[in-house]
Design a protein around this motif. Structure first.
Motif, mmCIF file in Angstrom:
data_model
loop_
_atom_site.group_PDB
_atom_site.id
_atom_site.type_symbol
_atom_site.label_atom_id
_atom_site.label_comp_id
_atom_site.label_asym_id
_atom_site.label_seq_id
_atom_site.Cartn_x
_atom_site.Cartn_y
_atom_site.Cartn_z
ATOM 1 N N SER A 26 -9.502 11.250 4.516
ATOM 2 C CA SER A 26 -9.301 9.832 4.668
ATOM 3 C C SER A 26 -8.918 9.320 6.232
ATOM 4 O O SER A 26 -8.006 9.922 6.860
ATOM 5 C CB SER A 26 -8.043 9.317 3.860
ATOM 6 O OG SER A 26 -7.791 8.018 4.255
ATOM 7 N N LEU A 27 -9.659 8.669 6.898
ATOM 8 C CA LEU A 27 -9.621 8.332 8.194
ATOM 9 C C LEU A 27 -8.537 7.085 8.570
ATOM 10 O O LEU A 27 -8.162 6.993 9.604
ATOM 11 C CB LEU A 27 -11.139 7.775 8.717
ATOM 12 C CG LEU A 27 -12.122 8.736 8.838
ATOM 13 C CD1 LEU A 27 -13.356 8.271 9.546
ATOM 14 C CD2 LEU A 27 -11.854 10.054 9.397
ATOM 15 N N GLY A 28 -8.664 6.427 7.462
ATOM 16 C CA GLY A 28 -8.012 4.794 7.597
ATOM 17 C C GLY A 28 -7.976 4.132 6.449
ATOM 18 O O GLY A 28 -8.806 4.138 5.677
ATOM 19 N N VAL A 29 -7.548 2.930 6.359
ATOM 20 C CA VAL A 29 -7.396 1.898 5.691
ATOM 21 C C VAL A 29 -8.331 1.004 6.150
ATOM 22 O O VAL A 29 -8.148 0.305 7.413
ATOM 23 C CB VAL A 29 -6.310 1.146 5.142
ATOM 24 C CG1 VAL A 29 -6.393 0.230 4.235
ATOM 25 C CG2 VAL A 29 -5.275 2.494 4.511
ATOM 26 N N PHE A 30 -9.320 0.237 5.348
ATOM 27 C CA PHE A 30 -10.106 -0.983 5.791
ATOM 28 C C PHE A 30 -9.715 -2.432 5.299
ATOM 29 O O PHE A 30 -9.986 -3.655 5.462
ATOM 30 C CB PHE A 30 -11.440 -0.621 6.298
ATOM 31 C CG PHE A 30 -12.360 -0.808 4.827
ATOM 32 C CD1 PHE A 30 -12.657 -2.241 4.498
ATOM 33 C CD2 PHE A 30 -12.419 0.375 4.071
ATOM 34 C CE1 PHE A 30 -13.730 -2.260 3.220
ATOM 35 C CE2 PHE A 30 -12.916 0.264 2.996
ATOM 36 C CZ PHE A 30 -13.759 -0.838 2.640
ATOM 37 N N GLN A 31 -9.058 -2.075 4.001
ATOM 38 C CA GLN A 31 -8.718 -3.463 3.228
ATOM 39 C C GLN A 31 -7.731 -3.079 2.146
ATOM 40 O O GLN A 31 -7.671 -1.591 1.576
ATOM 41 C CB GLN A 31 -9.975 -4.168 2.715
ATOM 42 C CG GLN A 31 -11.061 -3.305 1.836
ATOM 43 C CD GLN A 31 -10.940 -3.685 0.280
ATOM 44 O OE1 GLN A 31 -9.869 -4.077 -0.126
ATOM 45 N NE2 GLN A 31 -11.990 -3.818 -0.267
ATOM 46 N N SER A 32 -7.067 -4.027 1.512
ATOM 47 C CA SER A 32 -6.212 -3.650 0.193
ATOM 48 C C SER A 32 -6.211 -4.910 -0.599
ATOM 49 O O SER A 32 -6.465 -5.839 0.166
ATOM 50 C CB SER A 32 -5.001 -3.136 1.033
ATOM 51 O OG SER A 32 -4.313 -4.246 1.605
ATOM 52 N N GLU A 91 -8.875 -13.135 -1.888
ATOM 53 C CA GLU A 91 -7.867 -12.383 -2.778
ATOM 54 C C GLU A 91 -7.681 -10.945 -2.010
ATOM 55 O O GLU A 91 -6.993 -10.203 -2.672
ATOM 56 C CB GLU A 91 -8.519 -12.139 -4.277
ATOM 57 C CG GLU A 91 -8.639 -13.648 -4.883
ATOM 58 C CD GLU A 91 -9.038 -13.508 -6.313
ATOM 59 O OE1 GLU A 91 -9.904 -12.307 -6.565
ATOM 60 O OE2 GLU A 91 -9.209 -14.193 -7.078
ATOM 61 N N ILE A 92 -8.644 -10.461 -1.160
ATOM 62 C CA ILE A 92 -8.402 -9.103 -0.542
ATOM 63 C C ILE A 92 -8.075 -9.465 1.064
ATOM 64 O O ILE A 92 -8.432 -10.179 1.703
ATOM 65 C CB ILE A 92 -9.759 -8.784 -0.473
ATOM 66 C CG1 ILE A 92 -10.420 -8.637 -1.773
ATOM 67 C CG2 ILE A 92 -9.864 -7.251 -0.001
ATOM 68 C CD1 ILE A 92 -11.842 -8.338 -1.764
ATOM 69 N N THR A 93 -7.113 -8.509 1.286
ATOM 70 C CA THR A 93 -6.657 -8.241 2.871
ATOM 71 C C THR A 93 -7.683 -7.546 3.577
ATOM 72 O O THR A 93 -7.347 -6.137 3.263
ATOM 73 C CB THR A 93 -5.154 -8.003 2.668
ATOM 74 O OG1 THR A 93 -4.340 -8.791 2.039
ATOM 75 C CG2 THR A 93 -4.546 -7.818 3.941
ATOM 76 N N PHE A 94 -8.062 -8.063 4.220
ATOM 77 C CA PHE A 94 -9.171 -7.275 5.376
ATOM 78 C C PHE A 94 -8.425 -7.016 6.495
ATOM 79 O O PHE A 94 -8.489 -7.949 7.477
ATOM 80 C CB PHE A 94 -10.400 -8.021 5.430
ATOM 81 C CG PHE A 94 -11.036 -8.050 4.137
ATOM 82 C CD1 PHE A 94 -12.231 -7.208 3.726
ATOM 83 C CD2 PHE A 94 -11.313 -9.505 3.433
ATOM 84 C CE1 PHE A 94 -12.761 -7.202 2.545
ATOM 85 C CE2 PHE A 94 -12.170 -9.614 2.376
ATOM 86 C CZ PHE A 94 -12.973 -8.290 1.920
ATOM 87 N N ALA A 95 -7.785 -6.006 6.570
ATOM 88 C CA ALA A 95 -7.394 -5.404 7.752
ATOM 89 C C ALA A 95 -7.406 -3.997 8.012
ATOM 90 O O ALA A 95 -6.953 -3.247 7.077
ATOM 91 C CB ALA A 95 -6.014 -5.981 7.942
ATOM 92 N N ALA A 96 -7.714 -3.456 9.191
ATOM 93 C CA ALA A 96 -7.923 -1.952 9.460
ATOM 94 C C ALA A 96 -6.610 -1.641 9.967
ATOM 95 O O ALA A 96 -5.904 -2.254 10.877
ATOM 96 C CB ALA A 96 -8.811 -1.668 10.425
ATOM 97 N N ARG A 97 -6.310 -0.279 9.677
ATOM 98 C CA ARG A 97 -5.044 0.410 10.129
ATOM 99 C C ARG A 97 -5.238 1.849 9.952
ATOM 100 O O ARG A 97 -5.807 2.267 8.953
ATOM 101 C CB ARG A 97 -3.791 -0.148 9.548
ATOM 102 C CG ARG A 97 -3.779 -0.171 7.917
ATOM 103 C CD ARG A 97 -2.498 -0.726 7.421
ATOM 104 N NE ARG A 97 -2.095 -0.458 6.088
ATOM 105 C CZ ARG A 97 -1.804 0.610 5.347
ATOM 106 N NH1 ARG A 97 -1.896 1.835 5.861
ATOM 107 N NH2 ARG A 97 -1.945 0.602 4.061
ATOM 108 N N GLY A 98 -4.241 2.658 10.359
ATOM 109 C CA GLY A 98 -4.247 4.123 10.126
ATOM 110 C C GLY A 98 -3.631 4.364 8.943
ATOM 111 O O GLY A 98 -2.801 3.427 8.262
#
Length: 330
Positions: A118-124, A281-288
């Motif tokens: 897993s490289l990171g998160v792009f949405q939640s 309804e989706i949080t589009f935010a990239a992070r580690g």
């Protein structure tokens, strides 16, 4: 009644043939195994990204429509799958180099394939997946059969039942694909399900009603970008470029949902009006990857072990690359 535990959770990895059969775009299958040295006719690195077809992948659709990957110096092909485990299975099979998968879906695959990263998160989101009850079902305690997809869907289903004081073992939980489940509700063969859009709205309009969202019972998912360590070790710069584009597209989706909905329609024919409605309804935010991700992943792994869906835990310290996003994609 027993809980159905068929292997759609993705514990059993597909062969390359099976993975190709699940893909909508035949280019991914004809491309053969993952090639870390592959380049396009324009001389740019070629990266095949496997993902499902729904509003949660809007950043990829928007980036493709606006030529953002090309401008970043990388040639990206979107490999559309049925969603769920199929995307990560394409990476394991070598028909894609990166996939987009929810944490609950990725973790059992990581247990089976220790090379997945897993490289990171792009949405939640804790709002995008919704509980749909058949008309006539007014209480969760009336549920006798509750359909589920694998991964996140199965985890959320168990959490929902437990939240309402119901032993999941007392409910039959057949597993199926998202397009099939609303029809099962309409036919009366199931009492409830938990799904993302457009399948929640489909059930609401066709023999059911939306009762709530996964956040109501403490479930939140994150979507990761996944890859294979064998490819990543020689392609970290390329992977970083891909993730930087996705991060930039995240911001554009947040700022202009209408444009993202239009791009989704152009790329995969999602209805623009419905897509624009659900994107907030989706949080589009990239992070580690952070400590909370590791903690939540451990909870999911414990669930998988308890259900005998995996035999051993993936090595979270190795599979979840803390610090990678900050070093290569920020």
């Amino acid at each position: 009644m027993r809980t159905d535990r068929e292997p759609r959770l993705g514990v059993r990895l597909s062969t390359m043939t099976a993975a190709c059969a699940a893909l909508v775009l035949t280019t991914a299958c004809t491309a053969g195994s993952t090639d870390s040295a592959g380049v396009s006719s324009a001389g740019k690195p070629t990266v095949r990204v496997a993902l499902g077809v729904d509003a949660s992948y809007a950043p990829f659709y928007l980036a493709m429509e606006r030529g953002m990957f090309e401008k970043a110096g990388v040639d990206v092909e979107l490999v559309k799958t049925e969603g769920g485990p199929a995307a990560a299975e394409a990476v394991s099979a070598g028909t894609a180099q990166i996939s987009a998968n929810a944490d609950s879906t990725a973790l059992p695959l990581m247990a089976a394939n220790p090379d997945l990263r897993s490289l990171g998160v792009f949405q939640s989101s804790d709002r995008y997946l919704k509980v749909v009850l058949r008309d006539g079902i007014t209480s969760p305690k009336q549920i006798k059969t509750m359909a589920s997809i694998g991964g996140l869907g199965l985890y959320a289903t168990h959490q929902y039942l437990r939240h309402n004081g119901i032993d999941p073992k007392s409910v039959k939980i057949p597993q199926s694909s998202p397009p099939e489940i609303p029809g099962m509700l309409k036919q009366g063969s199931i009492d409830a399900y938990i799904l993302f859009e457009p399948w929640a709205a489909k059930g609401d309009a066709d023999g059911g009603h939306i009762e709530g969202r996964i956040g109501d019972f403490g479930v939140k998912y994150v979507q990761w970008l996944l890859t294979d360590q064998k490819w990543l070790k020689d392609n970290e710069e390329v992977a970083g470029k891909v993730f930087k584009v996705v991060a930039a597209a995240d911001k554009l989706v947040t700022d202009d949902p209408a444009a993202a909905a239009k791009a989704s329609n152009q790329q995969v024919k999602l209805p623009a009006a419905e897509t624009a409605k659900v994107l907030p309804e989706i949080t589009f935010a990239a992070r580690g990857i952070n400590g909370t991700d590791v903690t939540e992943s451990k909870k999911i792994v414990d669930f998988l072990l308890d259900q005998n869906l995996i035999k051993q835990s993936p090595d979270l310290g190795t599979s979840l690359l803390k610090g990678w996003y900050e070093q290569h994609a920020k």
